[in-house]
Design an enzyme around this catalytic site. Structure first.
Site, PDB file in Angstrom:
ATOM      1  N   ASP A 152      -3.298   0.836   7.654  1.00  0.00           N
ATOM      2  CA  ASP A 152      -2.064   1.602   7.441  1.00  0.00           C
ATOM      3  C   ASP A 152      -0.972   1.280   8.466  1.00  0.00           C
ATOM      4  OD1 ASP A 152      -3.289   2.907   5.281  1.00  0.00           O
ATOM      5  OD2 ASP A 152      -4.131   4.449   6.578  1.00  0.00           O
ATOM      6  N   ASN A 179       0.843  -1.191   0.000  1.00  0.00           N
ATOM      7  CA  ASN A 179       0.000   0.000   0.000  1.00  0.00           C
ATOM      8  C   ASN A 179       0.879   1.242   0.000  1.00  0.00           C
ATOM      9  OD1 ASN A 179      -2.449   1.558   0.328  1.00  0.00           O
ATOM     10  ND2 ASN A 179      -1.900   1.830   2.477  1.00  0.00           N
ATOM     11  N   HIS A 205       0.888   5.076   1.152  1.00  0.00           N
ATOM     12  CA  HIS A 205       0.142   5.944   2.066  1.00  0.00           C
ATOM     13  C   HIS A 205       0.831   7.310   2.168  1.00  0.00           C
ATOM     14  CE1 HIS A 205      -2.644   6.981   5.216  1.00  0.00           C
ATOM     15  NE2 HIS A 205      -1.632   7.488   5.898  1.00  0.00           N
ATOM     16  N   SER A 234       4.740   6.689   2.775  1.00  0.00           N
ATOM     17  CA  SER A 234       5.201   5.373   3.216  1.00  0.00           C
ATOM     18  C   SER A 234       4.672   4.315   2.255  1.00  0.00           C
ATOM     19  CB  SER A 234       4.675   5.053   4.620  1.00  0.00           C
ATOM     20  OG  SER A 234       5.067   6.044   5.539  1.00  0.00           O
TER      21      SER A 234
HETATM   22  C1  GAR Z   1      -1.926   9.195  -3.369  1.00  0.00           C
HETATM   23  O1  GAR Z   1      -1.409  10.397  -2.858  1.00  0.00           O
HETATM   24  C2  GAR Z   1      -1.860   8.103  -2.316  1.00  0.00           C
HETATM   25  O2  GAR Z   1      -0.779   8.257  -1.434  1.00  0.00           O
HETATM   26  C3  GAR Z   1      -3.164   8.305  -1.589  1.00  0.00           C
HETATM   27  O3  GAR Z   1      -4.084   8.630  -2.597  1.00  0.00           O
HETATM   28  C4  GAR Z   1      -3.423   9.324  -3.651  1.00  0.00           C
HETATM   29  C5  GAR Z   1      -3.818   8.684  -4.945  1.00  0.00           C
HETATM   30  O4  GAR Z   1      -3.365   9.443  -6.025  1.00  0.00           O
HETATM   31  N1  GAR Z   1      -3.551   7.114  -0.898  1.00  0.00           N
HETATM   32  C6  GAR Z   1      -4.256   7.112   0.223  1.00  0.00           C
HETATM   33  O5  GAR Z   1      -4.639   8.131   0.760  1.00  0.00           O
HETATM   34  C7  GAR Z   1      -4.539   5.747   0.791  1.00  0.00           C
HETATM   35  N2  GAR Z   1      -5.015   5.846   2.112  1.00  0.00           N
HETATM   36  P1  GAR Z   1      -3.450   8.863  -7.498  1.00  0.00           P
HETATM   37  O6  GAR Z   1      -4.844   8.284  -7.677  1.00  0.00           O
HETATM   38  O7  GAR Z   1      -3.225  10.044  -8.380  1.00  0.00           O
HETATM   39  O8  GAR Z   1      -2.386   7.805  -7.654  1.00  0.00           O
END
Ligand code: GAR
Length: 216
Positions: free
Chosen positions: A145, A107, A109, A136
């Site tokens: 997480d 994952n 995060h 992370s």
């Molecule tokens: C990313 O910033 C990722 O770290 C976050 O969502 C975004 C997705 O961006 N993930 C979370 O918050 C998971 N809990 P993307 O769709 O443009 O790749």
């Protein structure tokens, strides 16, 4: 070549970074399917633009979380992938599916875990006047997480920064670090054994996870 499934819920910019890295052989792997729980995710369009197979498994069409995860688990089984990447996948998964795939499910995060599991991580970092923020990458465990951390990317921040620029900077480092870590996993240089992350041929510079500071 390793087979990779990427799970998304939204924009899919990280998915795109992964696919590009596969296409340029930075990752010795192939994204065999992009799975979205959200039928409107822009990431599905990105996947199609790169001619990557897509699958919608819309959680709203199932009576319960169990039924949604049963179908998702069966599809992942059918794909027979080496690695499952949660890249902006915004559903919490239950114990059964996680226990089944945890050794090959990672994952991304957007915080320096264990700081700020869950949502609104950027807001929290700014509100707390943190000097550092980041991302992370961890193996998935049944606790949200909180699975074994593989890598972190760190940037300097100050509380005068606008959230939009912070999100943009975080995305920039995600697009560098996530493909790098996937590439090492595909080379079998990173794996998990008895709940501990193992590294081969990687200089951890005295730390027990891979840490990189970025200036973006
Ligand atoms: C990313 O910033 C990722 O770290 C976050 O969502 C975004 C997705 O961006 N993930 C979370 O918050 C998971 N809990 P993307 O769709 O443009 O790749």
């Amino acid at each position: 070549m390793k087979k990779i499934a990427v799970l998304i819920s939204g924009s899919g910019s990280n998915l795109e970074a992964i696919v590009k890295s596969c296409n340029s052989n930075l990752i010795n792997g192939e994204v065999v399917s992009v799975i979205s729980n959200n039928p409107d995710a822009y990431g599905l369009i990105r996947a199609k633009n790169f001619k990557v197979n897509t699958k919608i498994i819309n959680h709203n069409e199932f009576a319960s979380r169990n039924e949604f995860e049963k179908v998702l688990g069966e599809y992942l089984d059918q794909l027979n992938v080496d690695l499952i990447v949660l890249a902006g996948f915004m559903r919490i998964l239950g114990k059964k599916i996680i226990n089944k795939f945890s050794s090959k499910m990672i994952n991304l995060h957007p915080s320096l875990l264990p700081l700020y599991p869950g949502l609104n991580t950027h807001e929290k970092a700014l509100l707390n006047n943190d000097k550092e923020h980041g991302i992370s990458i961890h193996f998935v465990s049944t606790e949200l997480d909180a699975g074994p951390i593989i890598a972190q990317g760190i940037i300097n921040i100050d509380n005068a920064e606008k959230i939009e620029t912070l999100i943009d900077r975080i995305h920039k480092i995600e697009h560098k670090l996530l493909p790098k870590i996937i590439s090492e996993i595909c080379k079998d240089n990173i794996y998990i054994e008895q709940n501990i992350v193992k590294f081969k041929n990687i200089n951890l510079k005295g730390k027990n996870i891979y840490i990189k500071n970025y200036e973006v």
